[in-house]
Design an enzyme around this catalytic site. Structure first.
Site, short mmCIF file in Angstrom:
data_model
loop_
_atom_site.label_atom_id
_atom_site.label_comp_id
_atom_site.label_asym_id
_atom_site.label_seq_id
_atom_site.Cartn_x
_atom_site.Cartn_y
_atom_site.Cartn_z
N HIS A 80 0.85 -1.19 0.00
CA HIS A 80 0.00 0.00 0.00
C HIS A 80 0.88 1.24 0.00
O HIS A 80 1.90 1.28 0.69
CB HIS A 80 -0.89 0.01 1.25
CG HIS A 80 -1.78 1.21 1.33
ND1 HIS A 80 -2.94 1.30 0.60
CD2 HIS A 80 -1.66 2.37 2.00
CE1 HIS A 80 -3.51 2.48 0.84
NE2 HIS A 80 -2.75 3.15 1.70
N ASP A 159 -15.08 3.01 8.17
CA ASP A 159 -14.08 4.00 7.77
C ASP A 159 -14.69 5.05 6.85
O ASP A 159 -14.33 6.23 6.92
CB ASP A 159 -12.90 3.31 7.08
CG ASP A 159 -11.84 4.32 6.63
OD1 ASP A 159 -11.23 4.95 7.52
OD2 ASP A 159 -11.65 4.50 5.42
N ARG A 166 -14.41 13.20 9.38
CA ARG A 166 -13.10 13.83 9.61
C ARG A 166 -12.81 14.88 8.55
O ARG A 166 -12.25 15.95 8.84
CB ARG A 166 -12.00 12.76 9.59
CG ARG A 166 -12.00 11.86 10.82
CD ARG A 166 -11.16 10.62 10.60
NE ARG A 166 -9.78 10.95 10.26
CZ ARG A 166 -8.96 10.15 9.58
NH1 ARG A 166 -9.37 8.97 9.15
NH2 ARG A 166 -7.74 10.53 9.31
N SER A 181 -7.17 3.77 9.85
CA SER A 181 -7.96 3.79 8.62
C SER A 181 -7.28 2.98 7.51
O SER A 181 -7.89 2.12 6.87
CB SER A 181 -8.15 5.26 8.20
OG SER A 181 -8.59 5.37 6.87
N LYS A 185 -8.24 -1.27 6.17
CA LYS A 185 -8.64 -1.62 4.80
C LYS A 185 -7.75 -2.72 4.23
O LYS A 185 -8.22 -3.60 3.51
CB LYS A 185 -8.63 -0.37 3.92
CG LYS A 185 -9.85 0.53 4.24
CD LYS A 185 -9.83 1.84 3.48
CE LYS A 185 -9.01 2.87 4.19
NZ LYS A 185 -9.12 4.24 3.65
N1 URA Z 1 -5.76 7.52 3.74
C1 URA Z 1 -6.65 6.72 4.33
O1 URA Z 1 -7.01 5.67 3.79
N2 URA Z 1 -7.17 7.09 5.52
C2 URA Z 1 -6.81 8.22 6.13
O2 URA Z 1 -7.30 8.49 7.21
C3 URA Z 1 -5.88 9.06 5.50
C4 URA Z 1 -5.36 8.68 4.30
#
Ligand code: URA
Ligand code: CA
Length: 435
Positions: A80, A159, A166, A181, A185
């Protein structure tokens, strides 16, 4: 349990329990907790921070909030990137690693803001489809060792809710919230081992080196605590990575690197470093040098190129057909002689979107041929009038965009040393928890 008490506890700087985290996450998904209470908690977290155990508990609760993919293979190593401009690494890393015998089940996304998305890049290949039903996805990983699909399942719905809140309440920039976050994922997508490319510099989410390092350490620690061994590499995003920005243009650069016929040495180096770490997760008895060598051999032998071609063909793509091109171009030339001192990744990323390479709104169409190609990198000595970059678009490049392109590259009289491309690797210090 009462949300009021949870908010108060965090406001006063105490750590929340795993049960409290699970309660909050469930309330976010079902809507049983009001947005104003969720945002009050997010703001309290922003100011008070979170402990390591607490952050890992939040991550686990997030990951469990929706569909979780369980892959049949024993190990699924995923990568990632925290987001960059012109970051073509997945297109190179995935086939390199798969050619090393490491199965890669890659769920990837579409472009967001000034950063591109791997799905969009792949879909610029005529015929390519990233919509793989789960059975086909698994079957292809088993047969070819690599599948590249768009995330269709409902991964981590909590999320989506929290991130949207946010985004409008100035609480995005919290390390534990970002870390949980991102990691949730990856975990929900089935990764058992994770390699993170954490960008630092002007075009990165975390501009300061120490902030990027803290994010990397936090994510590695989460991986450790939830039993998904994680390594992070810190790489520079002070300038766009590689020569190409834009979908078909990045495919072309990836093909050049895979076939050994060209492409940016920086993009190649970062891709190989990520590949090395993924290989190390799969073959833990290897030395870093041996893993690096294996990844380099996969490139130089043509095995990675063959793997990429096989995967593209399996997903309906035809690499013998021409990639989309844009009809018009505009070239920026050096206004004077000197050294390239800076190439602004944020400016070029958002200009690429304006040119049609990305979306302003979620459902905007993409112009696959649009984008730009850099002819120089930071540190290159240039003469007056020498081409610095060429922008491609299907419509006329406006004078406004031309001006923005011209001011995105800065020339200086003396050589500027670029920040280190690959700064360091962050790995867990203790063996991971058993899972
Ligand atoms: N990328 C994400 O997937 N989550 C965040 O909170 C910030 C950047
Ligand atoms: Ca690139």
């Amino acid at each position: 349990m009462k949300m009021y008490d949870i908010i108060k506890k965090k406001r006063d700087g105490e750590e929340l329990s795993a049960a409290e985290m699970a309660y909050v996450v469930e309330g976010a998904v079902t809507g049983s907790i009001a947005d104003y209470q969720l945002t009050a908690l997010l703001m309290a977290i922003f100011f008070q921070g979170m402990g390591e155990r607490e952050t890992a508990d939040l991550t686990a609760a997030l990951a469990a909030s929706g569909t979780q993919i369980v892959l049949d293979s024993l190990k699924a190593v995923d990568k990632h990137s925290t987001g960059g401009v012109g970051d073509t690494t997945t297109l190179i890393v995935a086939p390199v690693v798969a050619a090393c015998g490491v199965p890669v089940a890659k769920m990837t996304g579409r472009g967001l803001g000034h950063t591109g998305g791997t799905v969009d890049k792949l879909e610029s290949i005529p015929g390519f489809s990233s919509a793989l039903p789960p059975e086909q996805f698994r079957a292809q990983v088993a047969k070819l060792g690599l599948a590249l699909a768009s995330a269709s399942a409902e991964l981590v719905p909590a999320d989506k809710v929290l991130y949207a809140l946010r985004d409008v309440t100035a609480t995005v920039e919290s390390v534990p919230l970002i870390a949980s976050s991102i990691m949730s994922k990856k975990i929900a997508a089935g990764a058992t081992h994770i390699v993170l490319d954490v960008k630092y510099g002007r075009g990165a989410f975390m501009q300061e080196q120490h902030a990027a390092e803290l994010l990397a350490t936090t994510m590695v620690d989460i991986g450790q605590r939830v039993g998904r061994p994680t390594t992070a590499i810190l790489t520079s995003m002070d300038a766009p990575l590689g020569n190409a920005i834009g979908n078909a243009l990045e495919i072309k650069e990836a093909l050049a690197i895979l076939s050994g016929s060209g492409g940016s040495p920086d993009l190649r180096a970062v891709s190989l470093a990520i590949a090395r770490e993924m290989v190390l997760h799969y073959y833990p008895h290897f030395s870093p040098d041996a893993a690096q060598h294996m990844a380099e051999h996969a490139l130089s032998s043509g095995a990675a190129m063959q793997k990429f071609a096989a995967v593209v063909a399996a997903q309906g793509g035809d690499l013998t057909r021409p990639l989309p091109t844009a009809s018009l171009s505009y070239t920026v030339t050096a206004p004077r002689g000197g050294y390239v001192a800076a190439i602004d990744p944020l400016a070029l990323g958002s200009i690429a979107v304006d040119l049609g390479a990305g979306r302003h709104k979620k459902d905007d169409p993409i112009d696959y041929g649009a984008g730009m190609v850099l002819h120089a990198r930071v540190g290159t000595r240039v003469a007056f009038g020498q081409p610095l970059l060429t922008a491609y678009a299907s419509g006329v490049v406006s004078t406004e965009t031309q001006a923005a392109l011209n001011s995105a590259v800065r020339i200086a009289d003396s050589l500027v040393t670029p920040t280190p491309l690959i700064l360091k690797t962050v790995a867990a210090t203790a063996p991971p928890d058993v899972h």
